[in-house]
Design a protein around this motif. Structure first.
Motif, mmCIF file in Angstrom:
data_model
loop_
_atom_site.group_PDB
_atom_site.id
_atom_site.type_symbol
_atom_site.label_atom_id
_atom_site.label_comp_id
_atom_site.label_asym_id
_atom_site.label_seq_id
_atom_site.Cartn_x
_atom_site.Cartn_y
_atom_site.Cartn_z
ATOM 1 N N MET A 157 11.650 -18.493 -9.049
ATOM 2 C CA MET A 157 12.543 -17.982 -10.101
ATOM 3 C C MET A 157 11.754 -17.147 -11.095
ATOM 4 S SD MET A 157 15.041 -20.161 -12.626
ATOM 5 C CE MET A 157 15.971 -19.324 -13.919
ATOM 6 N N ASP A 158 12.362 -16.025 -11.545
ATOM 7 C CA ASP A 158 11.698 -15.159 -12.505
ATOM 8 C C ASP A 158 11.533 -15.875 -13.852
ATOM 9 O OD1 ASP A 158 12.004 -13.313 -10.503
ATOM 10 O OD2 ASP A 158 13.581 -12.151 -11.505
ATOM 11 N N LYS A 159 10.347 -15.810 -14.408
ATOM 12 C CA LYS A 159 10.137 -16.240 -15.792
ATOM 13 C C LYS A 159 9.829 -14.972 -16.576
ATOM 14 C CE LYS A 159 7.801 -19.483 -18.846
ATOM 15 N NZ LYS A 159 6.767 -20.537 -19.024
ATOM 16 N N ILE A 160 10.830 -14.501 -17.338
ATOM 17 C CA ILE A 160 10.778 -13.168 -17.933
ATOM 18 C C ILE A 160 10.469 -13.239 -19.422
ATOM 19 C CG2 ILE A 160 12.018 -10.992 -18.223
ATOM 20 C CD1 ILE A 160 13.998 -12.064 -16.044
ATOM 21 N N ALA A 161 9.480 -12.457 -19.842
ATOM 22 C CA ALA A 161 9.162 -12.323 -21.266
ATOM 23 C C ALA A 161 9.695 -10.981 -21.770
ATOM 24 C CB ALA A 161 7.659 -12.390 -21.479
ATOM 25 N N LEU A 162 10.103 -10.969 -23.025
ATOM 26 C CA LEU A 162 10.576 -9.745 -23.662
ATOM 27 C C LEU A 162 9.652 -9.387 -24.808
ATOM 28 C CD1 LEU A 162 12.596 -7.478 -24.327
ATOM 29 C CD2 LEU A 162 13.983 -9.183 -25.547
ATOM 30 N N THR B 135 6.104 -14.506 -15.147
ATOM 31 C CA THR B 135 5.920 -13.677 -13.948
ATOM 32 C C THR B 135 6.322 -12.221 -14.186
ATOM 33 O OG1 THR B 135 8.159 -14.286 -13.211
ATOM 34 C CG2 THR B 135 6.315 -15.619 -12.389
ATOM 35 N N HIS B 136 7.205 -12.010 -15.175
ATOM 36 C CA HIS B 136 7.744 -10.677 -15.424
ATOM 37 C C HIS B 136 7.757 -10.359 -16.923
ATOM 38 C CE1 HIS B 136 9.329 -11.776 -11.482
ATOM 39 N NE2 HIS B 136 9.579 -10.502 -11.240
ATOM 40 N N VAL B 137 7.642 -9.084 -17.216
ATOM 41 C CA VAL B 137 7.704 -8.618 -18.615
ATOM 42 C C VAL B 137 8.636 -7.414 -18.708
ATOM 43 C CG1 VAL B 137 6.427 -7.542 -20.511
ATOM 44 C CG2 VAL B 137 5.380 -9.395 -19.214
ATOM 45 N N ILE B 138 9.535 -7.459 -19.696
ATOM 46 C CA ILE B 138 10.323 -6.281 -20.051
ATOM 47 C C ILE B 138 9.933 -5.912 -21.481
ATOM 48 C CG2 ILE B 138 12.628 -5.354 -20.493
ATOM 49 C CD1 ILE B 138 13.680 -7.277 -18.351
ATOM 50 N N SER C 141 6.272 -5.677 -14.415
ATOM 51 C CA SER C 141 6.747 -5.211 -15.710
ATOM 52 C C SER C 141 7.644 -3.982 -15.623
ATOM 53 C CB SER C 141 5.554 -4.900 -16.615
ATOM 54 O OG SER C 141 4.757 -3.865 -16.066
ATOM 55 N N HIS C 142 8.433 -3.827 -16.663
ATOM 56 C CA HIS C 142 9.244 -2.623 -16.847
ATOM 57 C C HIS C 142 9.229 -2.290 -18.334
ATOM 58 C CE1 HIS C 142 12.370 0.355 -16.138
ATOM 59 N NE2 HIS C 142 13.006 -0.111 -17.200
ATOM 60 N N VAL C 143 8.794 -1.072 -18.653
ATOM 61 C CA VAL C 143 8.775 -0.623 -20.045
ATOM 62 C C VAL C 143 9.931 0.351 -20.231
ATOM 63 C CG1 VAL C 143 7.377 0.354 -21.896
ATOM 64 C CG2 VAL C 143 6.254 -0.855 -20.010
ATOM 65 N N PHE C 144 10.847 0.004 -21.129
ATOM 66 C CA PHE C 144 12.059 0.797 -21.320
ATOM 67 C C PHE C 144 11.965 1.616 -22.600
ATOM 68 C CE2 PHE C 144 16.555 1.319 -22.668
ATOM 69 C CZ PHE C 144 16.984 2.081 -21.582
ATOM 70 N N SER D 299 18.276 -12.107 -13.321
ATOM 71 C CA SER D 299 16.970 -11.801 -12.731
ATOM 72 C C SER D 299 16.378 -10.552 -13.373
ATOM 73 C CB SER D 299 17.106 -11.581 -11.228
ATOM 74 O OG SER D 299 17.759 -10.342 -10.960
ATOM 75 N N PHE D 300 15.088 -10.376 -13.175
ATOM 76 C CA PHE D 300 14.378 -9.197 -13.688
ATOM 77 C C PHE D 300 15.045 -7.916 -13.190
ATOM 78 C CE2 PHE D 300 11.074 -5.963 -12.877
ATOM 79 C CZ PHE D 300 10.541 -5.796 -14.149
ATOM 80 N N ASN D 301 15.312 -7.839 -11.889
ATOM 81 C CA ASN D 301 15.909 -6.622 -11.324
ATOM 82 C C ASN D 301 17.311 -6.364 -11.861
ATOM 83 O OD1 ASN D 301 13.671 -5.995 -9.758
ATOM 84 N ND2 ASN D 301 14.388 -7.173 -7.991
#
Length: 281
Positions: free
Chosen positions: A1-6, A81-84, A111-114, A139-141
């Protein structure tokens, strides 16, 4: 499972309470005086900047790489696991590119930088939506795919008493030449598709400029229900009066006040008044 940080930069204008509540990682811009440097929103407030503008107009700069590194290392240690990252417009700051480059050195984090192409509370609204989606378990996607749609429904406008501070800060964009001090003309400013300031229209005097802001809001409200924030730079009482004048408008879902962050206050100067509008589709 994605563990997403903002991660958000401090130009987003979210309060420190909201940032903590939503588990957002804050990356502060820097405000530099001749006597020292401060972390935006952490070491200095917007009111402190406004109160000292006559003595010295400070310089602003990107968040430090060291601060970002500390955040990213801590995220790795905490098992993310993921960063936005949601950033101020790349047309107004190098923050987007700086974060993107630093993340390249952390391959463990997907990561994804918006680049929001906006700033202030409109940027903050994007960050809030992302935070809510993370809390909902998206999810991240899924979140990355939704970002352009979220951004499309957000716009901001502001008016200022003088262009002096935008000019000094080198943030004038396409606003140059639109204000006439002799005629008391005030620009209503937003950002274009490149994330650079430009003038939507002009008004003669403060009262008319506020009326123009209201007209722009009415146009948005005619299209859909909206969440609305009144933005201000050191003029809370005027912002409260403006907010009261909007309460009778149809299609407003919510109405709140947001103070411009210290770093942005350097460029807008005292007296900034504006709107952040989010269409609720």
């Amino acid at each position: 499972m994605d563990k997403i940080a903002l991660i958000v930069d401090s130009a987003c204008d979210l309060s420190l309470e909201t940032i903590k509540e939503k588990n957002i990682k804050l990356l502060p811009l820097r405000v530099s005086y001749s006597h020292g440097e401060y972390k935006d929103k952490i070491d200095i407030t917007a009111d402190e900047i406004y109160n000292n503008l006559e003595k010295e107009v400070p310089k602003t700069s990107l968040p430090s790489t060291e601060d970002l590194e500390k955040i990213l290392v801590s995220l790795e240690e905490e098992g993310y696991t993921h960063v936005i990252a949601v950033t101020i417009s790349s047309g107004l700051s190098g923050t987007f590119n700086s974060i993107r480059l630093t993340l390249e050195d952390h391959p463990k984090l997907i990561s994804h930088v918006f680049d929001t192409k906006i700033l202030a509370m409109p940027e903050g609204i994007v960050a809030l939506e992302v935070a809510n989606l993370i809390q909902e378990g998206k999810s991240f996607n899924e979140i990355v795919e939704l970002l352009p749609t979220i951004r499309k429904n957000i716009i901001g406008y502001f008016t200022i008493n003088t262009l002096e501070y935008l000019i000094k800060g080198g943030r004038i964009g396409k606003v140059a030449g639109t204000i006439g001090d002799i005629l008391n003309l005030k620009p209503i400013v937003t950002v274009d598709n490149d994330g650079v300031y430009y003038t939507v229209c002009k008004a003669r005097g403060r009262k008319q400029s506020i009326s123009k802001l209201t007209s722009l809001l009415k146009e948005a409200l005619a299209e859909s229900p909206c969440k609305v924030w009144v933005l201000h730079g050191g003029v809370l009482d005027e912002a409260k009066t403006f907010l009261e004048s909007l309460k009778g408008l149809d299609n407003i879902v919510s109405l709140d006040i947001s103070q411009i962050s210290p770093a942005l206050g350097v460029h807008g100067g005292p007296g900034l008044l504006g709107l952040a509008i989010q269409k609720v589709m």
